[in-house]
Write an enzyme that holds these catalytic residues in place. Structure first.
Site, PDB file in Angstrom:
ATOM      1  N   HIS A  33       0.859  -1.180   0.000  1.00 52.29           N
ATOM      2  CA  HIS A  33       0.000   0.000   0.000  1.00 52.29           C
ATOM      3  C   HIS A  33       0.895   1.230   0.000  1.00 52.29           C
ATOM      4  CE1 HIS A  33      -4.085  -1.494   0.147  1.00 52.29           C
ATOM      5  NE2 HIS A  33      -3.757  -2.383   1.072  1.00 52.29           N
ATOM      6  N   ASP A  72      -0.179   6.881  -3.689  1.00 52.33           N
ATOM      7  CA  ASP A  72      -1.451   6.591  -4.345  1.00 52.33           C
ATOM      8  C   ASP A  72      -1.854   7.733  -5.279  1.00 52.33           C
ATOM      9  OD1 ASP A  72      -1.596   4.243  -2.929  1.00 52.33           O
ATOM     10  OD2 ASP A  72      -3.251   4.859  -1.641  1.00 52.33           O
TER      11      ASP A  72
END
Length: 388
Positions: free
Chosen positions: A137, A168
């Site tokens: 992540h 992200d």
């Protein structure tokens, strides 16, 4: 900036990919979320939720999109997808490397259905390299890219969790940029379709420009010891009398001169540019004492635009700040929750955007009908679980 005739089949989920395609949707593209038939995008159910009953994250990055629910593990579901591909300009996926190929929806397969297709893969580490298949992540990516190490005042402190998901969002932004670049290249006649591989770790690593030269030539820049991480007292963060903080960014002599004059500390002017550690520390001590004399807002009221002093805002303060309001960044539609809008203004940026969010599979019938599936065929597909 009108992408109205561009259709994007978006296989992504959660934040990175949907952020990329939200930028494209806000620029006018027809973005079709391709979701599985079971639960769809997991962000639909992530708390907190908006008054529309969906996750706030989902609500913020899926405005104006359509949703089709297909079982891509079934032959019938894939065949429906292939027919949609024939109508598309872009396919965007965010699976771990190898998954798209196992589902028989990789670039080499889809280009047989649409030779002009722009196909973009967004992943944590990219499609190649020893970390390619590694789960991760945002936090993992910024750690590998070197950013996390530089989030602390010095090496005695633990790295700090970034407040925003830089990997992200940076990866999503670069994916959108690359897709638009691919579309432009195609329209300029430099070939037909193409494949684009974007790694979020690569994108964050590309943000290291200010320290990259030293890191690439035998040095290892340390937090708190470089010009932009705290070594310079005229480029730092200071606590104010009310326990709040301000930023000082007087890198250029003219801004330092203006600041010193406005705070009545002309005696500090000549220290700018010093490399003497003792002098730098002495200036920092003076500035620490100085900023502690007034509240954050009192300093902001007292100093001019040339002093390069700004507030450290909370997220709520930032999104209510008159600067962002003046820019029109915050969308406040009458029939939908507020959200952060398209972060560019211009003479041809679309306005009056569709602020609806799609229900899971809401447009399956509409889209399949548009590619030739009649009502009976759709009913058969739904009965077998190939569509929702």
């Amino acid at each position: 900036m009108q992408l109205d005739s561009v259709r994007v089949l978006d296989l992504s989920h959660l934040l990175p990919g949907p952020y990329a395609t939200q930028l494209l949707a806000d620029a006018g593209a027809d973005v079709v979320k391709v979701e599985d038939v079971d639960s769809g995008d997991g962000a639909r159910r992530m708390p907190p939720t908006t008054d529309r009953g969906v996750g706030a994250l989902f609500d913020g990055v899926n405005r104006g999109k359509r949703s089709v629910a297909l079982d891509l593990k079934s032959g019938a579901g894939r065949r429906a997808f292939y027919r949609l591909v024939e109508t598309a300009d872009v396919v965007f996926e965010q699976f771990r490397p190898g998954v798209a190929e196992r589902l028989e929806i990789g670039y080499e397969t889809l280009r047989e259905y649409n030779a002009d297709l722009i196909y973009c893969s967004l992943s944590g580490y990219g499609q190649t390299g020893p970390y390619a298949e590694r789960a991760g992540h945002d936090l993992n990516y910024v750690g590998v890219a070197g950013l996390l190490d530089m989030t602390r005042e010095d090496e005695s402190m633990a790295p700090q969790l970034p407040g925003y998901q830089i990997g992200d969002l940076g990866g999503g932004l670069f994916a959108a940029f690359s897709i638009v670049g691919g579309l432009l290249s195609r329209e300029l006649g430099h070939g037909g379709g193409e494949y684009i591989d974007v790694a979020m770790t690569d994108v964050v690593a590309s943000f290291s420009q200010a320290v990259a030269h030293e890191a690439l030539t035998g040095d290892d820049p340390r937090p708190g010891e470089t010009a932009l991480t705290g070594r310079l007292p005229w480029y730092d963060i200071y606590e104010t009398a009310d326990g709040r903080y301000v930023t000082l960014a007087a890198l250029e002599p003219k801004f330092w001169d203006a600041f010193c004059e406005e705070v009545g500390r002309e005696d500090l002017v000549d220290s700018h540019g010093s490399e003497d550690p003792a002098e730098l520390e002495a200036v920092r001590e003076e500035l620490t004492a100085l900023f502690a004399e007034r509240s954050r807002d009192a300093w902001l009221e007292a100093l001019s635009d040339e002093a390069t002093v700004g507030p450290v805002c909370t997220p709520a303060e930032a999104l209510a700040h008159p600067q962002l309001e003046a820019r029109g960044l915050i969308e406040r539609p009458a029939d939908a929750p507020p959200r952060i809008g398209f972060p560019a203004a211009g003479s041809d940026v679309p306005e009056g955007r569709d602020e609806s969010v799609p229900a899971h599979g809401e447009h399956t019938d509409e889209l399949l009908a548009s590619i030739g599936y009649d009502e009976d065929e759709r009913a058969d597909l739904r009965e077998t679980g190939a569509i929702r």
